[in-house]
Design an enzyme around this catalytic site. Structure first.
Site, mmCIF file in Angstrom:
data_model
loop_
_atom_site.group_PDB
_atom_site.id
_atom_site.type_symbol
_atom_site.label_atom_id
_atom_site.label_comp_id
_atom_site.label_asym_id
_atom_site.label_seq_id
_atom_site.Cartn_x
_atom_site.Cartn_y
_atom_site.Cartn_z
ATOM 1 N N ASN A 62 0.729 -1.325 0.295
ATOM 2 C CA ASN A 62 -0.119 -0.115 -0.088
ATOM 3 C C ASN A 62 1.166 1.257 -0.264
ATOM 4 O O ASN A 62 1.743 0.864 0.302
ATOM 5 C CB ASN A 62 -1.211 0.018 1.298
ATOM 6 C CG ASN A 62 -0.481 -0.332 2.504
ATOM 7 O OD1 ASN A 62 0.631 -0.631 2.679
ATOM 8 N ND2 ASN A 62 -0.523 0.615 3.318
ATOM 9 N N GLU A 75 -3.117 -4.679 -3.086
ATOM 10 C CA GLU A 75 -3.457 -5.223 -4.135
ATOM 11 C C GLU A 75 -3.712 -4.966 -5.161
ATOM 12 O O GLU A 75 -3.496 -5.613 -6.012
ATOM 13 C CB GLU A 75 -5.024 -5.938 -3.912
ATOM 14 C CG GLU A 75 -4.841 -6.578 -2.019
ATOM 15 C CD GLU A 75 -5.124 -5.360 -0.922
ATOM 16 O OE1 GLU A 75 -4.900 -4.742 -0.979
ATOM 17 O OE2 GLU A 75 -6.259 -6.563 0.014
#
Ligand code: THU
Length: 164
Positions: A62, A75
């Site tokens: 992230n 992701e």
């Protein structure tokens, strides 16, 4: 009117050590990816590792921003990176893990709704199921066999952009 129901099958492993060698390696790479997180605002570091059909693993973490919504989850960093570096190569499995400098993350972390939708696109594109392996910093691992398991009744391009 009909009453319908959906059920989701998933596997729960007591620890990473119960995984196959390939899955454990992918999860370890997700843990490794989390070390590059830029998360000064949440102190919550997420790592993701995508195994492609050609055997390549693409990692992401992230990346936050002072203007909070501008940041991106691990992701999506991973799958967008995979999609841009290896166009045309299907995704087999995505492993996700998270840790925090504030609390113990000992339960699996589920991808946020936007990430589920983003990952769904690649499952539809390649017409191959994408498996999920989810864990916290420590503890059990959940395995889900495809995006549908995490995003039932999902939105697909065919619903809006293609004629039937
Ligand atoms: N985050 C991820 O990277 N993946 C998830 O599945 C959930 C949340 C990030 C976004 C933000 O940087 C931090 O975790 C706290 O929400």
């Amino acid at each position: 009117m009909k009453k319908l129901s959906l059920t989701i099958d998933y596997l729960e492993y007591d620890s990473m050590d119960e995984l196959t060698a390939e899955d454990k390696s992918l999860m370890l790479q997700a843990h490794e990816a989390g070390k590059s997180a830029y998360a000064p605002y949440s102190n919550f570091s997420v790592g993701a590792a995508v195994l492609l059909e050609n055997g390549v693993v693409v990692k992401g973490s992230n990346q936050e921003n002072a203007a909070y919504p501008t940041g991106l989850c691990a992701e999506r960093v991973a799958v967008f990176s995979a999609g841009s570096q290896y166009p045309g190569v299907a995704f087999k499995t995505i492993a996700v893990t998270a840790k925090s400098s504030k609390i113990a993350v000992d339960n699996p972390v589920g991808p946020c709704g936007s990430c589920r939708q983003a990952i769904s696109e690649y499952e539809v594109l390649y017409n191959k199921p994408i498996r999920f392996l989810l864990m916290g910093e420590t503890g059990k691992v959940l395995e889900l066999k495809n995006v549908e398991s995490l995003l039932p009744l999902r939105f697909e391009g065919k619903d809006a952009f293609h004629s039937h």
